[in-house]
Design a protein around this motif. Structure first.
Motif, PDB file in Angstrom:
ATOM      1  N   TRP A 110      23.640  68.479  -7.629  1.00 33.72           N
ATOM      2  CA  TRP A 110      23.416  67.320  -7.818  1.00 33.72           C
ATOM      3  C   TRP A 110      22.004  67.040  -8.241  1.00 33.72           C
ATOM      4  O   TRP A 110      21.559  66.360  -9.186  1.00 33.72           O
ATOM      5  CB  TRP A 110      23.857  66.255  -7.046  1.00 33.72           C
ATOM      6  CG  TRP A 110      23.833  64.772  -7.133  1.00 33.72           C
ATOM      7  CD1 TRP A 110      22.467  64.067  -7.050  1.00 33.72           C
ATOM      8  CD2 TRP A 110      24.713  63.914  -7.481  1.00 33.72           C
ATOM      9  NE1 TRP A 110      22.881  62.749  -7.284  1.00 33.72           N
ATOM     10  CE2 TRP A 110      24.254  62.503  -7.554  1.00 33.72           C
ATOM     11  CE3 TRP A 110      26.154  64.020  -7.701  1.00 33.72           C
ATOM     12  CZ2 TRP A 110      24.669  61.493  -7.881  1.00 33.72           C
ATOM     13  CZ3 TRP A 110      26.910  62.843  -7.952  1.00 33.72           C
ATOM     14  CH2 TRP A 110      26.212  61.708  -8.367  1.00 33.72           C
ATOM     15  N   ARG A 111      20.961  67.501  -7.399  1.00 34.56           N
ATOM     16  CA  ARG A 111      19.674  67.428  -7.562  1.00 34.56           C
ATOM     17  C   ARG A 111      19.280  68.165  -8.895  1.00 34.56           C
ATOM     18  O   ARG A 111      18.446  67.861  -9.662  1.00 34.56           O
ATOM     19  CB  ARG A 111      19.104  68.098  -6.537  1.00 34.56           C
ATOM     20  CG  ARG A 111      18.792  67.219  -5.318  1.00 34.56           C
ATOM     21  CD  ARG A 111      17.796  67.528  -4.303  1.00 34.56           C
ATOM     22  NE  ARG A 111      18.383  67.974  -3.191  1.00 34.56           N
ATOM     23  CZ  ARG A 111      18.139  69.052  -2.568  1.00 34.56           C
ATOM     24  NH1 ARG A 111      17.129  69.874  -2.755  1.00 34.56           N
ATOM     25  NH2 ARG A 111      18.545  68.947  -1.155  1.00 34.56           N
ATOM     26  N   ARG A 112      19.831  69.237  -9.503  1.00 32.56           N
ATOM     27  CA  ARG A 112      19.500  69.952 -10.658  1.00 32.56           C
ATOM     28  C   ARG A 112      20.140  69.173 -11.607  1.00 32.56           C
ATOM     29  O   ARG A 112      19.333  69.404 -12.766  1.00 32.56           O
ATOM     30  CB  ARG A 112      20.219  71.428 -10.518  1.00 32.56           C
ATOM     31  CG  ARG A 112      19.419  72.262  -9.986  1.00 32.56           C
ATOM     32  CD  ARG A 112      20.139  73.819  -9.937  1.00 32.56           C
ATOM     33  NE  ARG A 112      20.436  74.077 -11.619  1.00 32.56           N
ATOM     34  CZ  ARG A 112      21.140  75.085 -11.999  1.00 32.56           C
ATOM     35  NH1 ARG A 112      21.716  75.839 -10.857  1.00 32.56           N
ATOM     36  NH2 ARG A 112      21.148  75.212 -13.310  1.00 32.56           N
ATOM     37  N   SER A 113      21.005  68.337 -11.649  1.00 31.84           N
ATOM     38  CA  SER A 113      21.628  67.495 -12.854  1.00 31.84           C
ATOM     39  C   SER A 113      20.778  66.068 -13.035  1.00 31.84           C
ATOM     40  O   SER A 113      20.899  65.646 -14.219  1.00 31.84           O
ATOM     41  CB  SER A 113      22.881  67.640 -12.848  1.00 31.84           C
ATOM     42  OG  SER A 113      23.340  66.609 -11.758  1.00 31.84           O
ATOM     43  N   THR A 114      20.322  65.912 -12.126  1.00 32.95           N
ATOM     44  CA  THR A 114      19.438  64.365 -12.145  1.00 32.95           C
ATOM     45  C   THR A 114      18.046  64.608 -12.440  1.00 32.95           C
ATOM     46  O   THR A 114      17.259  65.265 -11.940  1.00 32.95           O
ATOM     47  CB  THR A 114      19.674  63.589 -11.026  1.00 32.95           C
ATOM     48  OG1 THR A 114      19.151  64.216  -9.756  1.00 32.95           O
ATOM     49  CG2 THR A 114      20.968  63.288 -10.645  1.00 32.95           C
ATOM     50  N   PRO A 115      17.725  63.918 -13.481  1.00 36.27           N
ATOM     51  CA  PRO A 115      16.175  64.146 -13.847  1.00 36.27           C
ATOM     52  C   PRO A 115      15.125  63.670 -12.881  1.00 36.27           C
ATOM     53  O   PRO A 115      15.402  62.628 -12.094  1.00 36.27           O
ATOM     54  CB  PRO A 115      15.953  63.482 -15.312  1.00 36.27           C
ATOM     55  CG  PRO A 115      17.118  62.574 -15.311  1.00 36.27           C
ATOM     56  CD  PRO A 115      18.166  62.968 -14.358  1.00 36.27           C
ATOM     57  N   ASP A 116      14.052  64.169 -12.842  1.00 41.22           N
ATOM     58  CA  ASP A 116      12.950  63.922 -11.964  1.00 41.22           C
ATOM     59  C   ASP A 116      12.252  62.380 -12.463  1.00 41.22           C
ATOM     60  O   ASP A 116      11.961  62.350 -13.801  1.00 41.22           O
ATOM     61  CB  ASP A 116      11.838  64.852 -11.773  1.00 41.22           C
ATOM     62  CG  ASP A 116      10.857  64.364 -10.754  1.00 41.22           C
ATOM     63  OD1 ASP A 116      10.842  63.530  -9.934  1.00 41.22           O
ATOM     64  OD2 ASP A 116       9.611  65.187 -10.753  1.00 41.22           O
ATOM     65  N   PRO A 117      12.345  61.282 -12.030  1.00 40.83           N
ATOM     66  CA  PRO A 117      11.678  60.309 -12.462  1.00 40.83           C
ATOM     67  C   PRO A 117      10.219  60.338 -12.950  1.00 40.83           C
ATOM     68  O   PRO A 117       9.856  59.520 -13.934  1.00 40.83           O
ATOM     69  CB  PRO A 117      11.831  59.149 -11.367  1.00 40.83           C
ATOM     70  CG  PRO A 117      12.283  59.832  -9.881  1.00 40.83           C
ATOM     71  CD  PRO A 117      12.572  61.091 -10.360  1.00 40.83           C
ATOM     72  N   GLY A 118       9.430  61.316 -12.525  1.00 47.63           N
ATOM     73  CA  GLY A 118       8.014  61.365 -12.950  1.00 47.63           C
ATOM     74  C   GLY A 118       8.044  62.059 -14.109  1.00 47.63           C
ATOM     75  O   GLY A 118       6.957  62.374 -14.702  1.00 47.63           O
ATOM     76  N   ALA A 119       8.985  63.183 -14.269  1.00 47.37           N
ATOM     77  CA  ALA A 119       8.943  64.114 -15.242  1.00 47.37           C
ATOM     78  C   ALA A 119       8.962  63.387 -16.820  1.00 47.37           C
ATOM     79  O   ALA A 119       9.747  62.516 -16.766  1.00 47.37           O
ATOM     80  CB  ALA A 119      10.072  64.847 -15.200  1.00 47.37           C
ATOM     81  N   PRO A 120       8.290  64.055 -17.806  1.00 46.86           N
ATOM     82  CA  PRO A 120       8.410  63.625 -19.080  1.00 46.86           C
ATOM     83  C   PRO A 120       9.623  63.919 -19.732  1.00 46.86           C
ATOM     84  O   PRO A 120      10.541  64.540 -19.391  1.00 46.86           O
ATOM     85  CB  PRO A 120       7.419  64.423 -19.634  1.00 46.86           C
ATOM     86  CG  PRO A 120       7.232  65.522 -18.903  1.00 46.86           C
ATOM     87  CD  PRO A 120       7.420  65.298 -17.688  1.00 46.86           C
ATOM     88  N   GLU A 121       9.952  63.001 -20.708  1.00 42.86           N
ATOM     89  CA  GLU A 121      11.270  62.830 -21.420  1.00 42.86           C
ATOM     90  C   GLU A 121      11.426  64.388 -21.998  1.00 42.86           C
ATOM     91  O   GLU A 121      10.437  65.146 -22.611  1.00 42.86           O
ATOM     92  CB  GLU A 121      11.488  62.107 -22.487  1.00 42.86           C
ATOM     93  CG  GLU A 121      11.631  60.583 -21.829  1.00 42.86           C
ATOM     94  CD  GLU A 121      12.978  60.510 -21.404  1.00 42.86           C
ATOM     95  OE1 GLU A 121      14.238  60.885 -21.680  1.00 42.86           O
ATOM     96  OE2 GLU A 121      13.081  59.785 -20.303  1.00 42.86           O
TER      97      GLU A 121
END
Length: 150
Positions: A110-121
């Protein structure tokens, strides 16, 4: 007729798995190897349709498949009474371990599949890369000096 063809496919894949397992000295039981082969073969409709019909038939009579197990337990009731507590502990512990491993794996995936909110697109330019110009807003004007109190 389609159910019989499906049963034939099941027996063919179990036999192939047994043959491969014994012939190649694999550390897996033959039916497990056969099940993996069947999983790959289910892509083809010529296998999928008859196996589906056979599975529906077997599942409709699933309760009958528990009769031999019940008779076996009743036959060996002395063994169950002697080792029943240990078997219960093993069943509970193995169930809890299985649930914990499943939960940890699901959490990791689950953590691998959800993007980090602070990471760039994905595909966005890297602002720190050389040769990229990033528009920065002008700095804010300095605050006026504080007036001394009288």
């Amino acid at each position: 007729m389609n159910s019989l063809r499906g049963l034939g496919w099941l027996l063919v894949f179990q036999s192939l798995g047994e043959l491969l397992s014994r012939g190649l000295s694999l550390p897996f039981p033959g039916p497990v190897v056969g099940m993996m082969l069947l999983l790959m073969a289910l892509r083809w409709e010529v296998v999928r349709e008859p196996v589906s019909a056979c599975a529906d038939y077997l599942l409709s009579h699933l309760s009958l498949l528990f009769v031999p197990v019940g008779v076996g337990v009743m036959t060996h009731l002395s063994i169950v009474s002697e080792y029943g507590g240990r078997m219960l502990v093993v069943l509970v512990v193995s169930t809890l371990v299985g649930l914990a491993v499943t939960a940890l794996l699901l959490n990791h995936l689950w953590r691998r599949s959800t993007p980090d909110p602070g990471a760039p697109e994905p595909g966005a330019p890297d602002p720190g890369a050389p040769g990229t110009s990033v528009h920065k807003p002008p700095p804010a004007p300095p605050a006026p000096p504080a007036r001394p109190e009288r």
